[in-house]
Write an enzyme that holds these catalytic residues in place. Sequence first.
Site, PDB file in Angstrom:
ATOM      1  N   GLU A 278       0.798  -1.097  -0.026  1.00 47.64           N
ATOM      2  CA  GLU A 278      -0.066  -0.078  -0.075  1.00 47.64           C
ATOM      3  C   GLU A 278       0.852   1.245  -0.048  1.00 47.64           C
ATOM      4  OE1 GLU A 278      -2.960  -0.672   3.375  1.00 47.64           O
ATOM      5  OE2 GLU A 278      -3.700  -2.414   2.204  1.00 47.64           O
TER       6      GLU A 278
ATOM      7  N   ASN B 154       2.039  -4.641  -3.477  1.00 40.79           N
ATOM      8  CA  ASN B 154       0.798  -5.151  -3.119  1.00 40.79           C
ATOM      9  C   ASN B 154      -0.237  -3.723  -2.904  1.00 40.79           C
ATOM     10  OD1 ASN B 154      -1.300  -7.352  -2.376  1.00 40.79           O
ATOM     11  ND2 ASN B 154      -0.951  -6.648  -0.308  1.00 40.79           N
TER      12      ASN B 154
ATOM     13  N   HIS C  57     -10.494  -6.262  -2.410  1.00 43.77           N
ATOM     14  CA  HIS C  57     -11.416  -6.106  -1.424  1.00 43.77           C
ATOM     15  C   HIS C  57     -12.608  -5.388  -1.826  1.00 43.77           C
ATOM     16  CE1 HIS C  57      -8.916  -7.529   2.073  1.00 43.77           C
ATOM     17  NE2 HIS C  57      -7.911  -6.597   1.573  1.00 43.77           N
TER      18      HIS C  57
ATOM     19  N   GLU D  32      -6.003 -10.443  -1.568  1.00 46.99           N
ATOM     20  CA  GLU D  32      -6.975 -10.372  -0.384  1.00 46.99           C
ATOM     21  C   GLU D  32      -8.307 -10.420  -0.816  1.00 46.99           C
ATOM     22  OE1 GLU D  32      -5.356  -7.205   1.991  1.00 46.99           O
ATOM     23  OE2 GLU D  32      -3.421  -7.694   1.461  1.00 46.99           O
TER      24      GLU D  32
ATOM     25  N   ASP E 220     -12.004 -10.457  -0.854  1.00 40.74           N
ATOM     26  CA  ASP E 220     -13.277 -10.555  -0.481  1.00 40.74           C
ATOM     27  C   ASP E 220     -14.531  -9.726  -0.893  1.00 40.74           C
ATOM     28  OD1 ASP E 220     -12.605  -8.212   0.937  1.00 40.74           O
ATOM     29  OD2 ASP E 220     -12.208  -9.219   2.958  1.00 40.74           O
TER      30      ASP E 220
END
Length: 388
Positions: free
Chosen positions: A202, A243, A279, A307, A309
């Site tokens: 990030e 990432n 996400h 990651e 979801d």
Amino acid sequence: MLALSTSFVSIMVFVYVSAAQSVAPIYGQCGGLTWNGPTTCAVGSTCVKENDYFSNCFPLSTAYTPANAAAQAAGKLYFGSATDASEFTSSDYYYSYYLKQLGQLTPENSMNWNATEPEQGVFTFAGGDAVVGYAQSNSQLVRGYNCVWYNQLPNWLANGVFTVAELTEIVQTHCGTLVGHYEGQVQVVSDLFVHSWDVINEPFNDDGTWRSDVFYNTLGTSFVSIALEAASAADPNAKLYINDYNIEFAGPKATAMMELIQTLKASGVPIHGVGLQCHFVLGQVPDDLQTIMEQFVALGVEVAITELDIRMTLPATNELLIQQKADYQSVISACNAVPDCVGVTVWDYTDKYSWIPSAFPGQGEACPWDSSYVQKPAYDGIIAGFQS
Ligand SMILES: *[C@@H]1O[C@H](CO)[C@@H](O)[C@H](O)[C@H]1NC(C)=O
């Protein structure tokens, strides 16, 4: 004779009643030395002993396709999940058939800086070692997470004031020691170490500018190459990633990441992959996800969904769960269509340990398995995506 047959009948009645009251679901626990729960399996399944502490109910004829097997059949390296040492304290989680069936694990918090170097030069690896040990005993790959992130920093670092030389050495020591600790402790697939590291996590704001943190404010953009070079020296076989989130669609943040990758490549800095966190919000999966992944790949890196979801506003309804299935399927299909999208990691496979309810109050149900380890329609979407 009369007394004997009466007691025999009453025992039979007792057994029948207790079994009917308490039946373990398919894939549920049905035995083990410390197990007090049901030992009878649901219709269509049978109790299979895994070890002294754990038996579970396997279906007699199975329609269940492990997602990792589906991913590998599609040419991917893995389908995996975030997990963590703290979650292993739950025995139903630790011994979960589904967790063991995954192909890859990412430690959610226990390799972060405040967990691994809480005081300068003092390293602790217990949590990360627990995850890597679990992965090794189940022949799972590990994605290391992470070396340099603005978040979850120890106070000595987040609030410290350093010269360029001092902070350069701090980043080199941290990345080198952390990555070096796990070097070689990974599964070998096709004679290659496929274990990867999110070396930088990030680095950008959503508008594509660099985040203001101790690293950028002290070292400028050079903290990225300092960390990558240190990680590469510590584990020359690891795939080194950057990432981030909100780089899954066209916009200033994706553009900034692409420019960074080009700059690093042009300078000969070791960079092998871009992690797209994914996400997502229900109904809002970007429709250019595949295009964006292809654009990253064209720069000479691999990509991974790191990651995933897909959260919804609670309560979950059938309609929302069906939409979620379509959303999961479209994400997996996008990865499936890009040969250099090497794998997919969900940010915990079960809602039991999802970060969403605490980070986004009123939202949840973001994972493919519910909090009782039952697969949702989303799971079928994942399988369909790998078979697309
Ligand atoms: C690291 O920081 C995060 C965020 O502040 C916190 O939740 C977590 O407990 C910290 N971990 C350790 C080991 O101090």
